[in-house]
Scaffold this active site. Structure first.
Site, short mmCIF file in Angstrom:
data_model
loop_
_atom_site.label_atom_id
_atom_site.label_comp_id
_atom_site.label_asym_id
_atom_site.label_seq_id
_atom_site.Cartn_x
_atom_site.Cartn_y
_atom_site.Cartn_z
N CYS A 1 22.02 6.74 -15.55
CA CYS A 1 22.99 6.79 -16.65
C CYS A 1 24.21 7.52 -16.10
CB CYS A 1 22.41 7.51 -17.85
SG CYS A 1 20.72 7.00 -18.26
N ALA A 2 24.97 6.84 -15.26
CA ALA A 2 25.84 7.52 -14.30
C ALA A 2 27.22 7.95 -14.80
CB ALA A 2 26.01 6.63 -13.07
N ALA A 3 27.89 7.11 -15.60
CA ALA A 3 29.27 7.41 -15.96
C ALA A 3 29.36 8.73 -16.73
CB ALA A 3 29.85 6.27 -16.80
N PRO A 4 30.44 9.50 -16.54
CA PRO A 4 31.66 9.18 -15.80
C PRO A 4 31.59 9.41 -14.29
CG PRO A 4 31.92 11.30 -16.84
CD PRO A 4 30.57 10.78 -17.28
N GLY A 5 30.47 9.95 -13.78
CA GLY A 5 30.30 9.96 -12.33
C GLY A 5 30.29 11.29 -11.62
N ASN A 6 30.39 12.40 -12.35
CA ASN A 6 30.39 13.70 -11.66
C ASN A 6 29.07 13.98 -10.95
OD1 ASN A 6 33.00 14.42 -12.26
ND2 ASN A 6 32.49 15.61 -14.07
N LYS A 7 27.96 13.66 -11.63
CA LYS A 7 26.65 13.87 -11.00
C LYS A 7 26.46 12.88 -9.85
CE LYS A 7 24.47 15.61 -15.23
NZ LYS A 7 25.57 15.28 -16.16
N ASP B 1 25.55 1.91 -15.56
CA ASP B 1 26.07 2.27 -16.88
C ASP B 1 26.36 1.00 -17.68
OD1 ASP B 1 27.01 5.17 -17.99
OD2 ASP B 1 28.01 3.53 -19.04
N CYS C 1 21.78 17.53 -21.98
CA CYS C 1 22.68 18.62 -22.40
C CYS C 1 22.32 18.96 -23.84
CB CYS C 1 24.14 18.22 -22.26
SG CYS C 1 24.57 16.64 -23.00
#
Length: 480
Positions: free
Chosen positions: A232-238, A256, A369
């Protein structure tokens, strides 16, 4: 008037905990001036108590049937709390609904000030808002483009002072910063430091990411050259963090469902210098774990949709400031919340169990979160019960130096299991509220301490005092 209507809709979504202020503003394609919208929503929330009191005293929403409470909040805010007033033409019907009550609204506002013994609008901000948690400004050093040492030197040249990690991060002063105690690639600054126009941020050398949000990639910590999935990647920081830890080797498939958010991921990971990411527009749940291209996937990072109850993002604490809603409404909201948490936890379990179907999967990191046990310990408990081939990774490889672990009472009173997972509490840890767990296939994970605790080594190269001390120790050892 569309601008105010969009603001009202954002307030409604915030009340239902459907996102953060920043996320909902940025994510609304119909909002052109996002900075102005963000300011309006935040300022309205600051005065939400008083605005709700004005609405109830004047009965404006009962008299003006077309005026929803959320829209009334933003319109009355601009009418009474800004010099510019409501910035639409006077002949707009919804503006007229408010203007007709202007005299009464002003009179009631004066009464409220007299009652509270204050003279300015600023004094009307509730104590809860004034006392709200303000977390430090965290900046992750993007090791694709620079090193922690170089980033430190760049900030020092600008007049920032590197200090020892303080006992209380609230003690950080403007123009001071430190290396994080737990994460070696994280720098910590005063809460009001703004880097959005900073050269290091614009060039992708630092990434503005909350400390707790960096935990999942560190717990996953895939070695160089492996295959990994960010489900569940977006927005991509991880995703960019995984890429940095893998030193741009191997492969990362980033999934995503939202094409717009996936576009943002491509932009941000491109700016970060990531070259081993393959963005996939689609649902991770619909992927075939036996597809030959995923045959070597061993590491999976899962950060699925959740309630977002742990996110404070500096201003989101304003959302939960006390309202004047009645008990019936509260009860209804509580029932809706329970149902929503149940639906979310079922979805979260399905994501984890799908990840476990990948034949070579050996380390699966699940994070939220959220502060709710229903999405955290309860999910972990269900997974362990239904998937005996997996177990929780031991504390040694799940941020061992982090003090706050899981809640034993929420996981069958099992202190050992609770010790294997990580929690954060905003007010005490000065991060967003977060939960991180790691499932490993029995007998296949090396279960060793991940190399994240390099803080001392970095500090030594950056602090002249420490360097002298260490040289002295070395000389003593040699002479001995």
């Amino acid at each position: 008037m569309n601008f105010y209507q969009h603001a009202g809709r954002i307030l409604d979504k915030l009340a239902r905990h459907e996102g953060t202020i920043k996320g909902l503003v940025i994510g609304d394609p119909k909002v052109q001036d996002k900075k102005k919208m963000y300011a309006l929503v935040c300022e309205t929330l600051k005065y939400k108590q008083v605005l709700n009191e004005l609405i109830d005293k004047t009965k404006i929403c009962e008299i003006e049937k077309k005026l929803k409470r959320s829209l009334a909040l933003v319109l009355i805010h601009d009418l009474l709390f800004t010099k510019r007033g409501i910035t639409v033409r006077n002949d707009v019907p919804l503006k007229q609904c408010v203007i007709r009550h202007q005299a009464r609204l002003k009179a009631e506002l004066t009464k409220i000030k007299v009652k509270r013994g204050v003279t300015s609008n600023d004094d009307l901000v509730s104590q809860k808002v004034k006392d709200a948690v303000l977390i430090p400004r965290y900046a992750r050093v993007n090791e694709h483009k620079t090193t922690v040492k170089k980033a430190i030197e760049a900030f020092q040249k600008e007049g920032f002072t590197l200090i020892e990690y303080p006992e209380n991060l609230k003690e950080l002063q403007p123009k001071q910063f430190c290396i994080d105690r737990h994460l070696s690639d994280m720098l910590v600054f005063h809460q009001r430091t703004d880097f959005h126009d900073h050269a290091l941020y614009k060039s992708g050398q630092i990434i503005l990411q909350d400390k707790a949000s960096c935990f999942p990639a560190h717990v996953c910590h895939p070695p160089e050259g492996v295959h990994a999935i960010d489900a569940c990647a977006a927005p991509g920081n991880k995703t960019s963090h995984l890429s940095a830890l893998m030193k741009n080797t191997g492969k990362i498939w980033a999934f995503d469902l939202d094409s717009r958010r996936l576009g943002l991921l491509k932009k941000l990971t491109g700016r970060a210098g990531c070259k081993n990411i393959n963005p996939i527009h689609g649902s991770f749940l619909e992927t075939d774990p036996n597809d030959p291209q995923y045959a070597q996937v061993e590491y999976l990072l899962l950060d699925p949709s959740c309630s977002g109850s742990g996110i404070i993002s500096r201003l989101d604490h304003l959302v939960d400031d006390n309202d004047t809603e009645n008990d019936t409404s509260d009860q209804k909201n509580e029932q809706t919340q329970e149902e929503r948490l149940k639906n979310l936890s079922e979805f979260q379990i399905s994501i984890i169990e799908h990840a476990m179907k990948f034949p070579k999967a050996k380390r699966i990191v699940y994070s939220t979160c959220s502060i709710h046990a229903e999405e955290n310990e309860h999910v972990v408990k269900a997974i362990l019960k239904n998937n005996p081939q997996f177990e929780l990774a031991k504390r040694d490889s799940v941020l061992p130096t982090w003090h706050r672990r899981g809640i034993p009472e929420e996981i069958d009173d099992n202190k050992d299991l609770a010790d294997c997972v990580v929690r954060t509490i905003p007010a005490e840890d000065l991060t967003n509220g977060f939960f991180v767990s790691c499932f490993v296939r029995k007998g296949q994970d090396d279960n060793v301490k991940r190399p994240i605790d390099k803080v001392d080594a970095v500090s030594e190269t950056s602090s002249p005092k420490k360097k002298k001390k260490n040289n002295k120790k070395k000389k003593t050892a040699l002479t001995a």
